[in-house]
Scaffold this motif. Structure first.
Motif, short mmCIF file in Angstrom:
data_model
loop_
_atom_site.label_atom_id
_atom_site.label_comp_id
_atom_site.label_asym_id
_atom_site.label_seq_id
_atom_site.Cartn_x
_atom_site.Cartn_y
_atom_site.Cartn_z
N ASP A 1 0.80 -1.23 0.00
CA ASP A 1 0.00 0.00 0.00
C ASP A 1 0.83 1.28 0.00
OD1 ASP A 1 -2.16 -1.60 -0.08
OD2 ASP A 1 -2.80 -1.23 2.00
N SER A 2 1.88 1.34 0.84
CA SER A 2 2.65 2.59 0.93
C SER A 2 3.44 2.84 -0.36
CB SER A 2 3.60 2.54 2.14
OG SER A 2 4.44 1.41 2.03
N HIS A 3 3.84 1.75 -1.03
CA HIS A 3 4.58 1.91 -2.29
C HIS A 3 3.62 2.29 -3.42
CE1 HIS A 3 7.72 -1.09 -0.48
NE2 HIS A 3 7.61 0.03 0.20
N GLN A 4 2.41 1.73 -3.35
CA GLN A 4 1.40 2.10 -4.35
C GLN A 4 1.04 3.59 -4.19
OE1 GLN A 4 -0.07 -0.02 -6.87
NE2 GLN A 4 -0.65 2.02 -7.59
N ALA A 5 0.94 4.02 -2.93
CA ALA A 5 0.60 5.43 -2.68
C ALA A 5 1.70 6.33 -3.25
CB ALA A 5 0.43 5.68 -1.18
N ALA A 6 2.96 5.92 -3.07
CA ALA A 6 4.08 6.71 -3.62
C ALA A 6 4.04 6.66 -5.15
CB ALA A 6 5.41 6.17 -3.10
N TRP A 7 3.73 5.50 -5.70
CA TRP A 7 3.62 5.38 -7.16
C TRP A 7 2.54 6.33 -7.67
CZ3 TRP A 7 6.09 2.49 -10.99
CH2 TRP A 7 5.46 2.51 -12.24
N ASP A 8 1.37 6.32 -7.00
CA ASP A 8 0.26 7.17 -7.44
C ASP A 8 0.64 8.65 -7.36
OD1 ASP A 8 -1.14 4.85 -7.79
OD2 ASP A 8 -2.30 5.03 -5.93
N ARG A 9 1.43 8.99 -6.35
CA ARG A 9 1.81 10.40 -6.15
C ARG A 9 2.86 10.85 -7.16
NH1 ARG A 9 4.33 10.12 -1.22
NH2 ARG A 9 2.42 9.28 -0.40
N SER B 1 18.02 -0.66 -10.17
CA SER B 1 18.07 0.17 -8.96
C SER B 1 17.35 -0.48 -7.78
CB SER B 1 17.46 1.55 -9.25
OG SER B 1 16.23 1.41 -9.93
N GLY B 2 16.64 -1.60 -8.02
CA GLY B 2 15.97 -2.32 -6.93
C GLY B 2 15.03 -1.39 -6.19
N TRP C 1 11.42 -4.13 -12.15
CA TRP C 1 10.57 -4.57 -11.03
C TRP C 1 9.77 -3.39 -10.49
CZ3 TRP C 1 12.25 -4.99 -5.43
CH2 TRP C 1 11.35 -5.79 -4.69
N ARG C 2 8.52 -3.26 -10.94
CA ARG C 2 7.72 -2.09 -10.56
C ARG C 2 7.61 -1.90 -9.04
NH1 ARG C 2 2.07 -0.22 -13.17
NH2 ARG C 2 3.43 -0.13 -14.98
N PRO C 3 7.42 -2.97 -8.23
CA PRO C 3 7.37 -2.74 -6.78
C PRO C 3 8.64 -2.05 -6.26
CG PRO C 3 6.51 -4.91 -7.28
CD PRO C 3 7.10 -4.38 -8.58
N GLY C 4 9.77 -2.33 -6.88
CA GLY C 4 11.02 -1.66 -6.47
C GLY C 4 10.96 -0.17 -6.77
N ILE C 5 10.41 0.18 -7.92
CA ILE C 5 10.30 1.60 -8.27
C ILE C 5 9.36 2.30 -7.28
CG2 ILE C 5 9.61 3.24 -10.07
CD1 ILE C 5 10.42 1.15 -12.17
N GLY C 6 8.25 1.62 -6.94
CA GLY C 6 7.33 2.18 -5.95
C GLY C 6 8.02 2.37 -4.61
N HIS C 7 8.81 1.37 -4.23
CA HIS C 7 9.54 1.44 -2.95
C HIS C 7 10.55 2.60 -2.97
CE1 HIS C 7 11.63 -1.18 0.37
NE2 HIS C 7 11.35 0.04 0.79
N ALA C 8 11.24 2.75 -4.10
CA ALA C 8 12.22 3.85 -4.21
C ALA C 8 11.51 5.20 -4.07
CB ALA C 8 12.94 3.77 -5.56
N MET C 9 10.34 5.32 -4.68
CA MET C 9 9.62 6.60 -4.60
C MET C 9 9.11 6.83 -3.19
SD MET C 9 7.93 7.08 -8.37
CE MET C 9 6.92 5.65 -8.38
N PRO D 1 8.85 15.42 -5.06
CA PRO D 1 9.76 14.35 -5.48
C PRO D 1 11.14 14.92 -5.82
CG PRO D 1 8.25 14.90 -7.26
CD PRO D 1 7.82 15.71 -6.07
N LEU D 2 12.14 14.06 -5.80
CA LEU D 2 13.49 14.51 -6.20
C LEU D 2 13.42 14.89 -7.69
CD1 LEU D 2 15.61 11.76 -4.42
CD2 LEU D 2 15.76 14.22 -4.00
N THR D 3 13.85 16.10 -8.00
CA THR D 3 13.73 16.55 -9.40
C THR D 3 14.83 15.96 -10.28
OG1 THR D 3 15.02 18.48 -8.85
CG2 THR D 3 12.63 18.75 -8.81
N ASN D 4 15.86 15.38 -9.65
CA ASN D 4 16.99 14.87 -10.43
C ASN D 4 16.95 13.34 -10.60
OD1 ASN D 4 17.49 14.51 -7.70
ND2 ASN D 4 19.71 14.79 -7.88
N VAL D 5 15.76 12.75 -10.43
CA VAL D 5 15.62 11.29 -10.61
C VAL D 5 14.50 11.00 -11.61
CG1 VAL D 5 14.90 9.15 -9.46
CG2 VAL D 5 16.40 10.74 -8.27
N ARG D 6 14.76 10.05 -12.50
CA ARG D 6 13.70 9.51 -13.36
C ARG D 6 13.90 8.00 -13.46
NH1 ARG D 6 12.96 14.14 -12.94
NH2 ARG D 6 12.07 15.65 -14.38
#
Ligand SMILES: C[S@@+](CC[C@H](N)C(=O)[O-])C[C@H]1O[C@@H](n2cnc3c(N)ncnc32)[C@H](O)[C@@H]1O
Length: 261
Positions: free
Chosen positions: A46-54, A99-100, A123-131, A139-144
């Motif tokens: 849930d918390s990673h999905q929330a970050a993904w949505d944001r 980037s895991g 791995w999309r859950p990893g991207i959500g976790h990173a966010m 959000p960090l403006t220097n990350v994509r």
């Protein structure tokens, strides 16, 4: 450069769609040897999905997908991306491959606001976790992120010589001998990375598997584009879950920095 894992075509009689009269689909490609499997699918907690949505609209780059077997992790080979346009400035670019859950990425991007960081991760859950690690503010403006198989995407999407550094920290070790062919760091991949950087730039790698470290050294020492620069710990590399796990299991951590000649 030839793509080692370009799908080859089955010579035998048509099957599947083709046998059922769908000529547009054509013969099925042989499965590529991939450096990843879909661990736990694409479900985010849930918390990673929330970050993904944001943040995903701002930080995950929209890439057109190819048709066929690589439809969800490939990038249309005709697609090009200009990092200066993406980040809206000219700055040193770090490309992180795999980037895991973003430990190194978020740490380094916070420490080095003057650099830009492009992370490729399948791995999309990893991207959500990173966010989620970016907190709830801006959000960090220097990350994509590009949600894609780096072994394919990096052959085509970026301009040659665009990266200041490339990082590959704790790539999946594939310890069984019969799985070594899945390891990301190969001579072909070393050529792909060599095309991304300018002479003098560094490819930083780390692993906790001694035989993978040896294999990396064998590949890169033989490769004419790369020269060993250092075995010191990468300056911006924090202690991550994978490193901690390796240390707890009694494994030695190897850092390698190869310079593009
Ligand atoms: C063992 S994890 C290490 C993650 C991170 N670098 C760290 O040190 O915490 C390896 C990561 O590489 C990703 N990966 C593997 N093959 C990949 C590929 N071809 N393209 C992009 N990501 C890949 C996996 O999904 C996984 O998240």
């Amino acid at each position: 450069m030839t793509r080692p894992d370009t799908p080859s075509v089955r010579p035998e009689a048509p099957t599947g769609h083709q046998a059922h009269g769908h000529p547009a689909v054509g013969p099925r490609p042989l499965a590529r040897t991939r450096s990843f499997t879909r661990r736990g699918g694409r479900m985010l907690k849930d918390s990673h999905q929330a970050a993904w949505d944001r943040y995903a609209d701002a930080l995950v780059l929209d890439v057109p997908r190819p048709h066929g077997a690589d439809g969800s992790t490939g990038v249309d080979p005709a697609h090009r991306m200009d990092p200066e346009e993406v980040f809206g400035r000219t700055a040193p670019l770090v490309i992180e491959i795999g980037s895991g859950s973003g430990d190194a990425l978020v740490h380094a991007a916070t420490e080095q606001p003057g650099w830009d960081f492009l992370a490729l991760e399948v791995w999309r859950p990893g991207i959500g976790h990173a966010m989620a690690k970016m907190g709830k503010g801006e959000p960090l403006t220097n990350v994509r992120f590009v949600e894609a198989d780096a072994a394919l995407a990096l052959q085509t999407i970026l301009p040659p010589g665009c990266a200041h550094e490339v990082w590959t920290f704790f790539p999946d070790p594939w310890p069984k001998t019969r799985h070594h062919k899945r390891r990301l760091v190969s001579a072909e991949f070393a050529s792909t990375v060599a095309d991304l950087v300018r002479p003098g730039s560094l490819w930083r790698l780390a692993t906790d598997w001694a035989d993978y470290a040896d294999a990396m050294r064998t590949v890169l020492d033989r490769h004419t584009a790369w020269e060993l620069e250092s075995t010191e710990r990468a300056p911006l590399r924090p202690l991550t879950r994978f490193e901690r796990r390796g240390i707890e299991a009694g494994r030695h951590i190897t850092d390698l920095a190869y310079r593009r000649g």
